[in-house]
Design a protein around this motif. Structure first.
Motif, PDB file in Angstrom:
ATOM      1  N   GLN A 256     -30.497 -58.420 -14.199  1.00 19.03           N
ATOM      2  CA  GLN A 256     -31.466 -58.368 -15.296  1.00 19.03           C
ATOM      3  C   GLN A 256     -31.983 -56.951 -15.544  1.00 19.03           C
ATOM      4  O   GLN A 256     -32.137 -56.552 -16.708  1.00 19.03           O
ATOM      5  CB  GLN A 256     -32.635 -59.320 -15.004  1.00 19.03           C
ATOM      6  N   GLY A 272     -24.481 -66.234 -18.138  1.00 22.85           N
ATOM      7  CA  GLY A 272     -25.637 -67.097 -17.930  1.00 22.85           C
ATOM      8  C   GLY A 272     -26.587 -66.644 -16.845  1.00 22.85           C
ATOM      9  O   GLY A 272     -27.704 -67.165 -16.751  1.00 22.85           O
ATOM     10  N   SER A 275     -30.910 -63.027 -18.840  1.00 28.99           N
ATOM     11  CA  SER A 275     -31.544 -63.470 -20.077  1.00 28.99           C
ATOM     12  C   SER A 275     -31.561 -62.344 -21.102  1.00 28.99           C
ATOM     13  O   SER A 275     -31.599 -61.161 -20.744  1.00 28.99           O
ATOM     14  CB  SER A 275     -32.983 -63.914 -19.801  1.00 28.99           C
ATOM     15  N   ARG A 276     -31.571 -62.720 -22.364  1.00 29.24           N
ATOM     16  CA  ARG A 276     -31.632 -61.729 -23.433  1.00 29.24           C
ATOM     17  C   ARG A 276     -33.038 -61.122 -23.461  1.00 29.24           C
ATOM     18  O   ARG A 276     -34.027 -61.832 -23.603  1.00 29.24           O
ATOM     19  CB  ARG A 276     -31.315 -62.392 -24.773  1.00 29.24           C
TER      20      ARG A 276
END
Length: 284
Positions: A256, A272, A275-276
């Motif tokens: 991340q 997956g 996270s964006r």
């Protein structure tokens, strides 16, 4: 795309839980005034934005206030491990009148953080179906690394983390090779760009599927529309890299913090495991 499976390992303990931490990253770690931090702060001194309840007073305004570096940091769950397990819930503010326990806590925190990050990578390697030949060794490495995080504080401070990382990295490299073995770039093998200096490189729409970008410096690189499917991105520096419309489906060892440090858009395809980021725009 790389076949993945549930390796049966829970990653929840490898994600930061600030509610169970005593703001260790805001105290233990140093930072210098730069584009990432608005001021200088020595190790062991609380950030002036840290409140008495161990929460950040400008958490929702960190980027606007000049603390972008804080927004791309992840302790991989080391904060709550050190706060609640290694030191049994003792607050560094009241850890001892002479401050020695607090200093020890601040020294232990980065050690456990390194070990937790390593556990994150090993857990991901265990989810790579093609890496089954080394799953047994990876499971043993995961168990051993977890055991190290539970050592007494004094032993943790004396631990040779680099030596342990080198041992485990041999397995991670092998898992990467196995996972990427079936990927071809055109008629050739996936590119090996380990440790490459790609600062500001123009790689827009480049076919990097299955490439090894381990430790590559991609600061401000243009990866617009690049094909990064099934690429190994462990340790790659993606600060300010443009991932607009890039395809990172199946990319592994991507964390991340790496994604948060890059630029991207709603068209960027991510694995997956990450996270964006909220600060990404429709088209960066």
């Amino acid at each position: 795309m790389q076949d993945r499976k549930d390796a049966g390992h829970d990653r929840s303990g490898l994600r930061g839980d600030c509610a169970r931490c005593f703001g260790l990253c805001c105290v233990a770690l140093p930072f210098a005034a730069s584009a990432d931090f608005a001021l200088d702060k020595p190790a062991g001194k609380p950030c002036p934005n840290l409140r008495d309840d161990h929460r950040c007073g400008i958490h929702t305004r960190l980027r606007q206030q000049g603390f972008t570096g804080c927004t791309v940091y992840d302790c991989f769950g080391a904060g709550q491990k050190v706060s609640q397990v290694v030191f049994g819930g003792r607050d560094w503010r009241t850890a001892g009148e002479d401050g020695e326990d607090a200093r020890l806590m601040f020294e232990v925190f980065p050690v456990v953080r390194h070990l937790h990050e390593l556990m994150w990578y090993v857990t991901e390697a265990l989810a790579l179906g093609a890496a089954r030949p080394v799953h047994g060794e990876l499971r043993r490495a995961l168990e051993r690394t977890e055991q190290l995080t539970l050592l007494p504080p004094v032993e943790l401070v004396a631990l040779d983390v680099d030596a342990h990382r080198r041992e485990v990295n041999v397995l991670l490299l092998r898992a990467s090779e196995l996972a990427r073995a079936g990927v071809r770039r055109g008629k050739g093998r996936p590119k090996d760009r380990r440790g490459a200096d790609l600062i500001g490189a123009r790689l827009n729409r480049t076919d990097l599927r299955g490439a090894s970008l381990r430790g590559a410096c991609l600061i401000a690189a243009d990866l617009t529309g690049a094909d990064l499917r099934d690429a190994d991105l462990i340790g790659a520096d993606l600060r300010n890299a443009n991932l607009t419309d890039a395809d990172l489906t199946g990319a592994f060892f991507l964390t991340q913090p790496q994604v948060d440090a890059a630029r991207g858009s709603t068209g960027t395809r991510l694995p997956g495991s990450v996270s964006r980021p909220a600060h990404w725009t429709a088209r960066s």
